[in-house]
Design a protein around this motif. Structure first.
Motif, short mmCIF file in Angstrom:
data_model
loop_
_atom_site.label_atom_id
_atom_site.label_comp_id
_atom_site.label_asym_id
_atom_site.label_seq_id
_atom_site.Cartn_x
_atom_site.Cartn_y
_atom_site.Cartn_z
N CYS A 176 -8.87 3.54 -2.52
CA CYS A 176 -9.83 2.51 -2.11
C CYS A 176 -10.92 3.10 -1.21
N ILE A 231 -8.49 -0.41 3.16
CA ILE A 231 -7.14 -0.74 3.64
C ILE A 231 -7.11 -0.71 5.16
N CYS A 291 0.82 -1.22 0.00
CA CYS A 291 0.00 0.00 0.00
C CYS A 291 0.85 1.27 0.00
N ILE A 292 0.48 2.21 -0.88
CA ILE A 292 1.19 3.49 -0.91
C ILE A 292 0.32 4.62 -0.32
N ARG A 293 -0.75 4.23 0.38
CA ARG A 293 -1.60 5.19 1.11
C ARG A 293 -2.12 6.31 0.22
N CYS A 294 -2.70 5.91 -0.90
CA CYS A 294 -3.20 6.92 -1.83
C CYS A 294 -4.66 7.27 -1.54
N GLY A 295 -5.36 6.42 -0.82
CA GLY A 295 -6.75 6.70 -0.47
C GLY A 295 -7.76 6.36 -1.55
N CYS A 323 -7.27 0.31 -6.69
CA CYS A 323 -5.93 0.32 -6.09
C CYS A 323 -4.83 0.35 -7.14
N PRO A 324 -3.95 1.36 -7.08
CA PRO A 324 -2.89 1.48 -8.08
C PRO A 324 -1.85 0.37 -7.99
N VAL A 325 -1.77 -0.30 -6.83
CA VAL A 325 -0.80 -1.39 -6.74
C VAL A 325 -1.52 -2.74 -6.67
N ILE A 349 -3.83 -4.31 -4.91
CA ILE A 349 -3.96 -5.16 -3.73
C ILE A 349 -5.35 -5.80 -3.75
S1 SF4 Z 1 -5.97 2.06 -3.02
FE1 SF4 Z 1 -4.33 0.57 -2.62
S2 SF4 Z 1 -2.50 1.82 -2.37
FE2 SF4 Z 1 -4.23 3.22 -2.22
S3 SF4 Z 1 -4.66 3.34 0.00
FE3 SF4 Z 1 -5.97 1.73 -0.81
S4 SF4 Z 1 -4.79 -0.16 -0.55
FE4 SF4 Z 1 -3.37 1.54 -0.33
#
Ligand code: SF4
Lengths: 478, 247
Positions: A319, A342, A313-317, A373-375, A377
């Motif tokens: 999700c 998350i 997670c890069i904490r982008c918000g 989610c950009p990564v 997850i």
């Molecule tokens: S969308 Fe993915 S990267 Fe962004 S906060 Fe949620 S879990 Fe983390």
């Protein structure tokens, strides 16, 4: 921060009934929820999908080799003249910060936005030894004045109205009330400028730490982060131990991925890269640079192969913005630092508390989060895994157990699906039980624990002639 | 599509069996009209999803094993539900990941299991099943169908293939309806708030029929429509496709 997740149900009901929160959440859906979509749609789909895949691969590789990259990062930060500290938990981390502050006779701290610092509750700890600590991100500053935790990972005060901001400024900063956003910003700017100029220490988070160069990168939109890293004589950067990228080249990719997903920007207004303290040739920068790498439950996530992905997670918000549940209950109901999908994963795992057991269940598993989610997850699948841990008493969620009525219902269900004959019988009985409660084939009121269904929905009566009977008596040979 | 020797096993799902048998009848009729021979293994009950979603994975596994026996062989399996389909196609191989033998059987079953609309469009290659009905149709994309099975277009194509039907998409077509199994009861206030948005979007699009591929979402949505006395009719896609009005 105390874990208040056991109050999820009452917190969520309160949020649903709060018109201001509902208005803010509706705006969020059309604002932050839409921007990132547009920003990724502006790229041709294969390009964006390729960026996501590369980002996901890089994070997965890094997390799988975290020990190696942590060592490399630590070596390179030290080579650049910085100090590196490892903290096992929140307490150790805040002790490290307090120690540095005491040694340097710090009186005033300016803080950039950092979610890890919320885990540490660092402001409270600093204040307990008489050090003033001021949030300098506008949203965080407002919340600090109001004494509230963040409502959203990247837009912490999104639930507050202009009027509420004006009121708190009037009360705490003794300014005249104002309805103008510009005026309110000016007030904050003036107050904070003085803090910037007088601070002895800056504390920031870390968006990405580049192992090969020992560089930390901050992604901000207000420029306050840069002030925190360059003006005071000491700079402490706090990072969750998963925030590593192997190479500078990877940073370039993530600087495109993060703002697109977070705010819908192609790149954020400010990107600040810090490598060690001020060098003799530098015109500004701190005399001392410390990197505090915080575990606080993360190695437990790392140890579980199925859950490890949560550390990508890069904490982008993104999700949060995509989540139908967050979209109705907002951030505070989740009861700890991280909210939304998350949060539903990391809160039970990082805090390890039974109180957090609501979170994995308070989801429809709709999957909108994993698509946002950009990564990439796979949050729904991890929620299911946590449900299993909680219900069956696994190691990840201590002492969890299903509520009695669920366990009882499950027992009944287990019996009924054993074979088709028992199954038919059980349903026949169900129909008989519901018949007196029904009118025109619909049940308008079910007894607890099922009463939640009929609060606003009718429940259908089981059919007098189930499919299997229809099949046997005609349909089969039609 | 001409008659072929295609034969499928029908997994009707416990919900359709017990609550909405007319959906099952429609599924059988629509498939037969396409020349598909339909078989109904009578030992079937449930796929285990309620237990699995509740975290009772061991119970779910026991049911899943029985399911694997009931649907043994090499025949294609058709299921009129995205979420039960996802249970079989996506989650069976996952829950048996540490039992290689069973995992192999689960993977084999996964590969030959199709959700109803997916089977019609992607396997049979049909988008016009010869149905006709004069109506304005909105579609609710059930979450598991869309985001676990990735079946996006087939239901829309089938709706558009119905003579006389006008497809009027609602803005929140792909948004969750707030059902979520036990979620709908345990967190009924949140479930209601989410559904509220969906119903608003439904009203705005002006449809008189709401179609979906999951009877569970439909039970939730139609339960609220019925409570409010709404004239909109919620039905399973199979029921729409079973219409043969002379228009
Ligand atoms: S969308 Fe993915 S990267 Fe962004 S906060 Fe949620 S879990 Fe983390």
């Amino acid at each position: 921060m105390d874990v208040k997740t056991k109050d999820f149900v009452s917190g969520s009901k309160a949020a649903i009934l709060d018109p201001q929160i509902q208005e803010a959440l509706a705006k969020l859906r059309n604002g932050l929820g839409r921007g990132p979509r547009l920003a990724s749609e502006e790229l041709t789909p294969p390009v964006w999908q390729d960026m996501r895949q590369r980002a996901s691969d890089i994070k997965t590789h890094t997390i799988a080799n975290l020990d190696y990259y942590l060592e490399k990062l630590s070596d390179n930060v030290e080579k650049a003249g910085g100090h590196v500290h490892f903290a096992r938990d929140a307490k150790e981390a805040s002790d490290i910060v307090l120690d540095i502050a005491r040694k340097r006779d710090v009186e005033l701290v300016i803080k950039g936005k950092s979610m890890v610092s919320e885990e540490l509750e660092i402001n409270d700890h600093l204040e307990s030894i008489g050090i003033e600590s001021v949030e300098t991100d506008l949203g965080e500053y407002i919340l600090q004045l109001m004494n509230e935790p963040p409502f959203h990972i990247i837009a912490p005060a999104i639930h507050k109205s202009r009027r509420q901001v004006s009121e708190i400024f009037t009360e705490k900063l003794k300014t005249l009330p104002s309805d103008e956003v510009e005026q309110l910003c000016e007030t904050a700017r003036e107050t904070l400028r003085e803090k910037f100029l007088n601070a002895d220490m800056g504390i920031t988070g870390v968006n990405f730490a580049v192992a090969e160069t020992g560089t930390i990168a901050l992604v901000t939109n207000e420029g306050n982060g840069r002030m925190c890293t360059s003006l005071p004589k000491v700079h402490i950067a706090l990072m969750g131990m998963e925030k590593i990228l192997p190479r500078l080249e990877d940073l370039a990719l993530f600087l495109g991925v993060l703002p697109r997903s977070a705010t819908g920007q192609r790149i954020s207004s400010y990107v600040t890269c810090v490598t060690g303290p001020r060098r003799s040739t530098d015109e500004d920068g701190p005399e001392e640079f410390h990197l505090v790498i915080v575990d606080n439950g993360r190695s437990k996530i790392l140890a579980d192969e199925q859950m490890r992905e949560a550390l990508n997670c890069i904490r982008c918000g993104a999700c949060l913005n995509a989540c139908p549940i967050y979209g109705k209950v907002g951030g505070h109901a989740y009861g700890w630092v991280y909210s939304g999908p998350i949060g539903a994963i990391v809160t039970p795992m990082l805090t390890g508390t039974v109180e957090a057991k609501h979170l994995p269940f308070a989801s429809t598993l709709c999957g909108a989060c994993k698509d946002a989610c950009p990564v990439k997850i796979d949050i729904p699948h991890m929620l299911l895994r946590l449900r299993q841990e909680i219900t069956q008493g696994g190691t990840l969620a201590k002492n969890g157990k299903a509520p009695w009525y669920e366990a009882a219902l499950m027992k009944g269900w287990r019996q009924s699906v054993r074979g088709s004959r028992v199954f038919s019988l059980a349903n026949r009985l169900g129909r008989l039980a519901l018949l007196p409660l029904s009118r025109n084939g619909k049940v308008r009121r079910l007894p607890p624990p099922l009463s939640g269904w009929t609060r606003f929905r009718d429940f259908p009566l089981p059919s007098a002639k189930p499919f299997r009977e229809r099949w046997r008596k005609g349909l089969k040979d039609e | 599509m001409t008659a072929t020797s295609r034969k499928v096993s029908l997994f009707i799902t416990c919900l359709v069996d017990q609550f909405f048998p007319e959906v099952g009848e429609a599924v059988v009729r629509v498939l037969r009209r396409q020349g598909v021979e339909v078989d109904f293994p009578e030992g079937q009950t449930c796929c285990g999803q309620p237990a699995f979603n509740g975290g009772f994975t061991e119970d779910a596994k026991a049911v899943a094993r029985r399911f694997l026996d009931n649907f043994d062989g090499d025949q294609d399996v058709v299921v009129p539900s995205g979420s039960c389909g996802a249970m079989v196609k996506v989650f069976y191989p996952e829950i048996f990941h540490d039992e290689p033998g069973t995992a192999a059987r689960a993977k084999d079953l996964s590969a030959r299991t199709y959700e109803f609309s997916e089977y019609l469009v992607n396997v049979l290659g049909v988008t016009d099943v010869g149905a006709s009905k004069k109506t304005k149709v909105a579609y609710h994309a059930a979450c598991h169908l869309l985001r676990e099975l990735r079946v996006k277009e087939p239901p829309r194509q089938l709706i558009e293939g119905v003579e006389g039907a006008e497809y009027t998409p609602m803005e929140l077509e792909e948004a969750c309806c707030g059902f979520g199994g036990t979620f709908s009861v345990k967190y009924s206030e949140i479930s209601e708030a989410i559904l509220e948005d969906k119903l608003k979007s439904l009203a705005e699009c002006g449809a008189d029929t709401l179609v979906s591929c999951d009877s569970s979402c439909l039970m939730h949505i139609s339960g609220a429509l019925s409570r409010r006395g709404s004239p909109v009719k919620a039905m399973h896609l199979a029921q729409l496709l079973d219409n043969r009005e002379d228009s």
